[in-house]
Scaffold this active site. Structure first.
Site, mmCIF file in Angstrom:
data_model
loop_
_atom_site.group_PDB
_atom_site.id
_atom_site.type_symbol
_atom_site.label_atom_id
_atom_site.label_comp_id
_atom_site.label_asym_id
_atom_site.label_seq_id
_atom_site.Cartn_x
_atom_site.Cartn_y
_atom_site.Cartn_z
ATOM 1 N N HIS A 144 0.850 -1.179 0.000
ATOM 2 C CA HIS A 144 0.000 0.000 0.000
ATOM 3 C C HIS A 144 0.887 1.230 0.000
ATOM 4 O O HIS A 144 1.952 1.213 0.613
ATOM 5 C CB HIS A 144 -0.897 0.002 1.252
ATOM 6 C CG HIS A 144 -2.075 0.892 1.121
ATOM 7 N ND1 HIS A 144 -2.023 2.222 1.428
ATOM 8 C CD2 HIS A 144 -3.328 0.643 0.669
ATOM 9 C CE1 HIS A 144 -3.209 2.755 1.184
ATOM 10 N NE2 HIS A 144 -4.011 1.820 0.716
ATOM 11 N N ASP A 189 -7.957 -5.543 0.040
ATOM 12 C CA ASP A 189 -8.395 -6.373 -1.084
ATOM 13 C C ASP A 189 -8.000 -7.838 -0.944
ATOM 14 O O ASP A 189 -8.488 -8.676 -1.684
ATOM 15 C CB ASP A 189 -7.814 -5.835 -2.393
ATOM 16 C CG ASP A 189 -8.302 -4.430 -2.653
ATOM 17 O OD1 ASP A 189 -9.514 -4.248 -2.697
ATOM 18 O OD2 ASP A 189 -7.470 -3.533 -2.787
HETATM 19 C C1 COA Z 1 -0.500 -0.628 -3.829
HETATM 20 C C2 COA Z 1 0.800 -0.392 -4.621
HETATM 21 C C3 COA Z 1 0.417 0.122 -6.024
HETATM 22 C C4 COA Z 1 1.618 0.675 -3.883
HETATM 23 O O1 COA Z 1 2.685 1.009 -4.699
HETATM 24 P P1 COA Z 1 3.890 1.977 -4.255
HETATM 25 O O2 COA Z 1 3.568 2.710 -3.005
HETATM 26 O O3 COA Z 1 4.222 2.804 -5.444
HETATM 27 O O4 COA Z 1 5.026 0.970 -3.863
HETATM 28 P P2 COA Z 1 6.277 0.590 -4.731
HETATM 29 O O5 COA Z 1 5.804 0.124 -6.080
HETATM 30 O O6 COA Z 1 7.249 1.727 -4.690
HETATM 31 O O7 COA Z 1 6.844 -0.640 -3.945
HETATM 32 C C5 COA Z 1 8.032 -0.654 -3.149
HETATM 33 C C6 COA Z 1 8.732 -1.981 -3.344
HETATM 34 O O8 COA Z 1 7.862 -3.069 -2.984
HETATM 35 C C7 COA Z 1 7.590 -3.901 -4.121
HETATM 36 N N1 COA Z 1 6.163 -4.201 -4.096
HETATM 37 C C8 COA Z 1 5.132 -3.364 -3.762
HETATM 38 N N2 COA Z 1 3.975 -4.011 -3.793
HETATM 39 C C9 COA Z 1 4.257 -5.284 -4.154
HETATM 40 C C10 COA Z 1 3.444 -6.426 -4.354
HETATM 41 N N3 COA Z 1 2.141 -6.384 -4.174
HETATM 42 N N4 COA Z 1 4.045 -7.565 -4.738
HETATM 43 C C11 COA Z 1 5.380 -7.627 -4.896
HETATM 44 N N5 COA Z 1 6.213 -6.575 -4.708
HETATM 45 C C12 COA Z 1 5.642 -5.412 -4.346
HETATM 46 C C13 COA Z 1 7.952 -3.062 -5.336
HETATM 47 O O9 COA Z 1 8.305 -3.873 -6.430
HETATM 48 C C14 COA Z 1 9.107 -2.272 -4.803
HETATM 49 O O10 COA Z 1 10.235 -3.129 -4.771
HETATM 50 P P3 COA Z 1 11.729 -2.554 -5.024
HETATM 51 O O11 COA Z 1 12.011 -1.684 -3.852
HETATM 52 O O12 COA Z 1 12.585 -3.781 -5.120
HETATM 53 O O13 COA Z 1 11.662 -1.785 -6.324
HETATM 54 C C15 COA Z 1 1.620 -1.685 -4.718
HETATM 55 O O14 COA Z 1 1.947 -2.151 -3.426
HETATM 56 C C16 COA Z 1 0.913 -2.780 -5.508
HETATM 57 O O15 COA Z 1 1.001 -2.808 -6.731
HETATM 58 N N6 COA Z 1 0.185 -3.721 -4.801
HETATM 59 C C17 COA Z 1 -0.590 -4.742 -5.474
HETATM 60 C C18 COA Z 1 -1.909 -4.157 -5.958
HETATM 61 C C19 COA Z 1 -2.886 -3.947 -4.826
HETATM 62 O O16 COA Z 1 -3.108 -4.804 -3.989
HETATM 63 N N7 COA Z 1 -3.517 -2.747 -4.823
HETATM 64 C C20 COA Z 1 -4.549 -2.407 -3.859
HETATM 65 C C21 COA Z 1 -4.142 -1.276 -2.984
HETATM 66 S S1 COA Z 1 -5.385 -1.011 -1.735
#
Ligand code: COA
Length: 494
Positions: A336, A392
Site C-alpha cells: 500500500h 483487497d
Molecule cells: C498498492 C501499490 C500500487 C503501492 O505502490 P507503491 O507505493 O508505489 O510501492 P512501490 O511500487 O514503490 O513498492 C516498493 C517496493 O515493494 C515492491 N512491491 C510493492 N507491492 C508489491 C506487491 N504487491 N508484490 C510484490 N512486490 C511489491 C515493489 O516492487 C518495490 O520493490 P523494489 O524496492 O525492489 O523496487 C503496490 O503495493 C501494488 O502494486 N500492490 C498490489 C496491488 C494492490 O493490492 N492494490 C490495492 C491497494 S489497496
C-alpha cells in the site's frame, strides 16, 4: 546544480540556502507542512548552456512524480497513520465503526462531520432511499452495452449519463458558483445531488448486474436497508416477501462501511481534480469510478482471485512467491502506498469472511490465500519492504463466496466509495477561499524550439519503435476481404 540546506528552526520555519546564489530564504511551517509556492520565489540567473525550458529565472519547481509527498488539500474527513495501521473517519476508529455503526450512518458521518442523531439519520436515510429510482429511459443505456461488457465500464458511463438528466445540477448551465456559494439554497442543491448519487449508486450497480444476467430491471424496494435493497435489486426474481439473508446483508454493509473512504487515494484525487474545474458532481464521480477501475486500485480484489486461481493450490505458493521476488509477478492484495504495516481494514474483512463462510461454506481458494498470507508475512522480501495485506486480500474471497462474478468485485468497491468521494467533493466546494482549479506543473524535457519543416523535406527521425505508430493487426478483416478487389485497390498478395 542546486544544493539547498534545509534547517528546521524553532520559530516554525524552514531556512533554505540556495547554493547557486548564496541567498537564504525563510519558509513558514504550518501544520508540519510548507507551501510549495514559497519555492517559486527562489530564483537564480540562467547559466550558459542551461535550457530556457528549465525556467531557472522564474522560480524553483517542486517535482513529485506520483504525489509521494505532496498534500493537495486541508481535510477534516479521514485520518490514516500508515506506520501504526490506523484509520479513522472524522476521528472515530474504523474498528469501532465496523462493530457499532452502519454504512449509511458512516456516509452521513463522512459527509457532514458528526454521527447523526436518530432524527437526523431517519431524514437522511429516507432521502437516500427515496432517491433510488432511475428514469425509465436509462434502461436503454444499459441495454445498449454488449452482454459481456465489464460492469465498471457500464457503471462509469451510467454515472456520467445520470448527470444529463439533471440540468439544474450542472454549473455549466445553472451558474458557475452553484455549489461554492455556501448559501442555504446552494447547500440544498448540493445535498439533493448527494442523496441522488448515494440513492442511485446501488440501483445503477444492480442494473449493470442484471443486464449481464439477461434479467429484467426491478424497481428499488421500500423498507429494506441500503445493502438489503442492493441485494434485492440484484437477486429478486419475482418471489413474494423477498428478504435477503441477514448475515450476508450485514457482511455487505460492513464491507461497504470499510470501503466508504480512504482519504486521497487515486480515485478520490481524480474526483477532486475533475471537480476543481467546477464540473457537475455526476461527471466528477464518473471520473472517480474510471480511476478506481484500474488493477492497482479498485481492481485489486479481482486481481487477487485471478492470482489465487492461477496459483492453483497451497503447494504451489512457494514457487509463486519466488516468481514475485524475481519481479515476474505481483502479490495482489499486498502493499500500500500509505500503510507500512497491515491495513487495519484487512482484519475486519478477515473476521467478516469467517462469518460469511459459516453460512456459505468455505471457498476452496481460502487455503491457498492463507498459505500465501502466512508465507509472505515471514519472508524477508515482504518484511523488509513493509508489504502486508491490504483490504483487497480477503474481500474478494467474501464476494466469491457470496456468488458475485469476478468482474463485479470493483463495482462492490465503487458503490460504497461514492460516500467518500462526495464527502471530499463537498468539503472542497465549501472550503475557505473557494475552489482553485487543480493545475499541476511539469518539468519539460522535450526538444528545444525548432523550425517547422515542410513534408517534402522531412526525414524519418524516429530512433526507436516507440517514436512512431506501431503496425497493428486488424482482427475484423478476413483473408476474403484482403483478397477482394475494388475500385482504387489492387488485389493483395498474401
Ligand atoms: C498498492 C501499490 C500500487 C503501492 O505502490 P507503491 O507505493 O508505489 O510501492 P512501490 O511500487 O514503490 O513498492 C516498493 C517496493 O515493494 C515492491 N512491491 C510493492 N507491492 C508489491 C506487491 N504487491 N508484490 C510484490 N512486490 C511489491 C515493489 O516492487 C518495490 O520493490 P523494489 O524496492 O525492489 O523496487 C503496490 O503495493 C501494488 O502494486 N500492490 C498490489 C496491488 C494492490 O493490492 N492494490 C490495492 C491497494 S489497496
Amino acid at each position: 546544480m542546486v544544493r539547498a540546506t534545509l534547517v528546521k528552526q524553532r520559530n516554525e520555519s524552514l531556512t533554505v540556502k540556495d547554493e547557486r546564489t548564496g541567498k537564504v530564504y525563510s519558509i513558514p511551517i504550518t501544520e508540519n507542512s510548507i507551501p510549495a509556492t514559497a519555492f517559486k520565489k527562489i530564483v537564480a540567473p540562467r547559466k550558459g548552456g542551461e535550457r530556457e525550458e528549465d525556467e531557472t529565472e522564474r522560480g524553483l519547481r517542486v517535482l513529485d512524480k506520483g504525489f509521494l509527498n505532496t498534500a493537495v488539500i486541508r481535510s477534516e474527513i479521514t485520518y490514516i497513520d500508515g506506520e501504526a495501521g490506523v484509520l479513522r473517519y472524522r476521528g472515530y476508529p474504523i474498528e469501532q465503526l465496523a462493530v457499532n455503526s452502519s454504512y449509511l450512518e458512516c456516509a452521513y458521518l463522512l459527509i457532514y462531520g458528526s454521527l447523526p442523531t436518530r432524527t437526523q439519520f431517519r431524514t437522511f436515510e429516507n432521502e437516500v432511499m427515496h432517491h433510488s429510482i432511475m428514469h425509465h429511459d436509462s434502461e436503454e443505456l444499459y441495454s445498449s452495452f454488449r452482454y459481456d461488457s465489464h460492469p465498471m465500464a457500464i457503471l462509469t458511463s451510467a454515472f456520467a449519463a445520470l448527470g444529463s438528466n439533471h440540468a439544474d445540477a450542472n454549473p455549466s448551465l445553472a451558474g458557475q458558483n452553484l455549489y461554492t456559494r455556501g448559501t442555504p439554497e446552494s447547500l440544498a442543491v448540493m445535498d439533493k445531488q448527494i442523496f441522488r448519487l448515494l440513492g442511485k449508486a446501488t440501483t445503477m450497480a444492480a442494473m449493470a448486474y442484471r443486464v449481464r444476467q439477461g434479467r429484467a430491471f426491478v424497481t428499488p424496494p421500500v423498507g429494506l436497508s441500503y445493502t438489503g435493497s442492493f441485494l434485492y435489486q440484484m437477486d429478486h426474481l419475482g418471489e413474494e416477501g423477498y428478504k435477503p439473508n441477514p448475515v450476508l446483508e450485514r457482511a455487505l454493509d460492513v464491507l461497504f462501511l470499510v470501503h466508504a473512504d480512504h482519504e486521497l487515494n487515486a480515485s478520490c484525487t481524480t474526483v477532486l481534480q475533475t471537480g476543481s474545474s467546477l464540473v457537475d458532481p455526476y461527471s466528477a464521480i464518473a471520473a472517480g469510478c474510471a480511476s478506481l477501475y484500474g488493477p492497482l486500485h479498485g481492481g485489486a480484489n479481482e486481481a487477487v482471485i485471478r492470482m489465487l486461481i492461477s496459483i492453483g493450490s497451497p503447494d504451489n505458493v512457494p514457487q509463486f512467491l519466488e516468481q514475485v521476488k524475481r519481479k515476474e509477478s505481483v502479490l495482489s492484495g499486498f502493499g500500500h502506498r500509505v500503510y507500512r504495516t497491515s491495513d487495519p481494514r484487512s482484519f475486519i474483512v478477515r473476521k467478516t469472511a469467517d462469518e460469511v463462510f459459516a453460512i456459505t461454506g468455505k471457498d476452496p481458494l481460502l487455503e491457498t490465500a492463507m498459505r500465501l498470507h502466512d508465507e509472505a508475512m515471514k519472508d524477508d522480501y515482504f518484511v523488509s519492504r513493509k508489504l502486508a495485506p491490504n483490504v483487497d486480500f480477503w474481500s474478494g474471497l467474501i464476494y466469491r463466496a457470496m456468488g458475485f462474478p469476478l468482474d463485479f468485485f470493483p463495482v462492490l468497491f465503487a458503490v460504497p466509495r461514492v460516500a467518500g468521494w462526495l464527502a471530499h467533493w463537498r468539503q472542497m466546494m465549501l472550503q475557505e477561499g473557494g475552489v482553485k482549479i487543480w493545475r499541476p506543473r511539469q518539468i519539460y524535457v522535450g526538444p528545444e524550439v525548432r523550425e517547422f519543416v515542410p513534408i517534402e523535406q522531412r526525414k524519418d527521425e524516429s530512433k526507436s519503435p516507440r517514436e512512431k505508430p506501431t503496425e497493428v493487426y486488424h482482427s475484423g478483416q478476413s483473408r476474403r476481404y484482403w483478397l477482394a478487389e475494388y475500385k482504387g485497390k489492387e488485389r493483395a498478395k498474401l
